[in-house]
Design a protein around this motif. Structure first.
Motif, short mmCIF file in Angstrom:
data_model
loop_
_atom_site.label_atom_id
_atom_site.label_comp_id
_atom_site.label_asym_id
_atom_site.label_seq_id
_atom_site.Cartn_x
_atom_site.Cartn_y
_atom_site.Cartn_z
N ASN A 1 0.83 -1.22 0.00
CA ASN A 1 0.00 0.00 0.00
C ASN A 1 0.86 1.26 0.00
N ARG A 2 1.95 1.26 0.76
CA ARG A 2 2.86 2.41 0.77
C ARG A 2 3.45 2.62 -0.62
N ALA A 3 3.86 1.52 -1.25
CA ALA A 3 4.45 1.62 -2.60
C ALA A 3 3.42 2.16 -3.58
N GLN A 4 2.17 1.69 -3.45
CA GLN A 4 1.11 2.19 -4.34
C GLN A 4 0.84 3.67 -4.09
N ARG A 5 0.83 4.10 -2.83
CA ARG A 5 0.61 5.52 -2.52
C ARG A 5 1.75 6.36 -3.08
N ASP A 6 2.99 5.87 -2.97
CA ASP A 6 4.13 6.58 -3.53
C ASP A 6 3.99 6.72 -5.05
#
Length: 164
Positions: A136-141
């Motif tokens: 999820n963090r990678a997707q938000r980035d």
């Protein structure tokens, strides 16, 4: 295991625990001990001394008393508990503890296995949730990066509205 059987088993465990606690109160700081190596006659004399000490401690004992013991096959004596007022209950407690020990050991093994299973499952869930969080963090980035690129392109178009 069905819920009804499990509830019955839990109830039996609680009943046993209540009875075991009552019986454990009969043992005031017990110690394991042994006499010196002696002949049978010397052991009998020693036991006679023990009986007289019990009579001194319990002056209300009647002249005739029962000697309580934990016994096995062929009337083998495993342990004498004496002739004091609670000696019969102590012998009964020891026998009860011996007979229930396999059940208690099985219950402990079951609890250890259950704990291990739950610990493994919790670890698995934590690992899965951590991976999801990282994804999820990678997707938000990626989304933020794409939003900046879109904003940059929108800023290049004359008359385009600014995105929030």
């Amino acid at each position: 295991m069905t819920d009804a059987i499990e509830a019955t088993t839990d109830q039996r465990k609680l009943e046993y625990i209540t009875e075991a606690r009552r019986l454990l109160a009969l043992f005031h700081d017990p110690l394991w001990g042994a006499t010196a190596a002696q002949t049978d006659d010397e052991h009998l004399a020693d036991y006679k001394s023990t009986l007289s000490k019990t009579r001194e401690y319990y002056p209300e004992l009647p002249e005739k008393t029962e000697i309580h013991a934990v016994m096995g096959e062929g009337d083998t004596v495993y342990a004498f508990t004496g002739n004091a007022p609670d000696s019969g209950e102590r012998a009964r407690a020891i026998v009860g503890f011996i007979h229930t020990m396999p059940y208690l050991l099985d219950s402990l093994v079951e609890l250890i296995d259950l704990k291990r299973t739950h610990s493994d499952r919790v670890s698995e869930l934590i690992q899965h949730n951590t991976m999801q969080l990282m994804e999820n963090r990678a997707q938000r980035d990626t989304i933020r990066k794409l939003q900046r690129q879109v904003q940059f392109l929108m800023d290049q178009i004359p008359g385009a509205q600014v995105m929030a």
